[in-house]
Design an enzyme around this catalytic site. Structure first.
Site, short mmCIF file in Angstrom:
data_model
loop_
_atom_site.label_atom_id
_atom_site.label_comp_id
_atom_site.label_asym_id
_atom_site.label_seq_id
_atom_site.Cartn_x
_atom_site.Cartn_y
_atom_site.Cartn_z
CB ILE A 111 -0.98 0.02 1.20
CG1 ILE A 111 -0.28 -0.31 2.51
CG2 ILE A 111 -2.15 -0.90 0.95
CD1 ILE A 111 -1.16 -0.25 3.72
CG ASP A 170 9.52 13.54 6.71
OD1 ASP A 170 9.54 14.47 5.88
OD2 ASP A 170 9.67 12.34 6.39
#
Ligand SMILES: Nc1ncnc2c1ncn2[C@@H]1O[C@H](COP(=O)(O)OP(=O)(O)OP(=O)(O)O)[C@@H](O)[C@H]1O
Length: 200
Positions: free
Chosen positions: A36, A156
């Site tokens: 995924i 991030d």
């Protein structure tokens, strides 16, 4: 943005019937399904946890043998943060373990994928509905507020790391380069010396 996402979405989702301590720590207890997402450092696959009645989860698999010692330390910090994290807007880990040279991190499956994935597939010009944007930002900021309260910085935050489930759940993911503000890399002005993250 370092992630390339693939695979079908929809089945399962981040609404676990089982709790953290109940997830087994053996690879053979998980049936791996389609990939995924694959990021700079790992492959993420949908999977079923067989002893828990086939509960759908996501498993991030990192090959540690391809990593430098510093990267292995980062991975271990990532797991630690994910296991200890307990907030509805942060992606936590159910459990983690090593299998051969791979580190497995078992976590809730976010069926809606990332905001990056959603934009790419359905909103190439970016999200248009302000209410949706405000909702996603508010949920993400709640997660960050919790993280900062624990003395942790994510470092991030980007669309590829904001994941959506099928129940309007929003979770900030990927603590691979997150850091504690108390560690030795912080200088006297409270700033980190290092520049990290992937371009978005
Ligand atoms: N729990 C999850 N449920 C559904 N999809 C996920 C889940 N965790 C990760 N993904 C998908 O996999 C992609 C890569 O995951 P992740 O960011 O953790 O890997 P990475 O190697 O650290 O990536 P990068 O460093 O490039 O951001 C995500 O952008 C997301 O699309």
């Amino acid at each position: 943005m370092g992630s390339k996402e693939k695979g079908k979405r929809g089945e399962g989702g981040a609404s676990p019937r089982a709790r953290k301590g109940e997830f087994p720590i053996r690879a053979e207890d998980y049936e791996l399904m389609e990939p995924i997402g694959d990021g700079a450092t790992a492959v993420v696959r949908r999977a079923r946890c067989l002893p828990l009645g086939g509960e759908v989860v996501a498993v991030k698999i990192m090959n540690l043998s391809l990593r430098s010692e510093a990267d292995v330390n980062n991975a271990s910090e990532e797991v630690k943060t994910m296991i200890l994290t307990d907030h509805p807007n942060l992606l936590s880990a159910y459990c983690s373990f090593t299998q051969d040279e791979n580190l497995w991190i078992v976590m809730p499956y976010m069926a809606g994928g990332s905001c990056f994935h959603l934009m790419k597939s359905s909103f190439p010009k970016g999200f248009e509905e302000e209410r949706f944007i405000a909702f996603v930002l508010r949920e993400t900021l709640r997660g960050l507020e919790y993280l900062h309260g624990k003395g942790h910085i994510h470092r991030d935050v980007k669309a590829g790391n904001i994941l959506l489930d099928q129940h309007k759940g929003v979770k900030l993911a990927d603590f691979g380069i997150s850091a504690s503000v108390y560690d030795s890399m912080i200088n006297r002005n409270g700033k980190r010396h290092t520049l990290v993250g992937t371009p978005c």
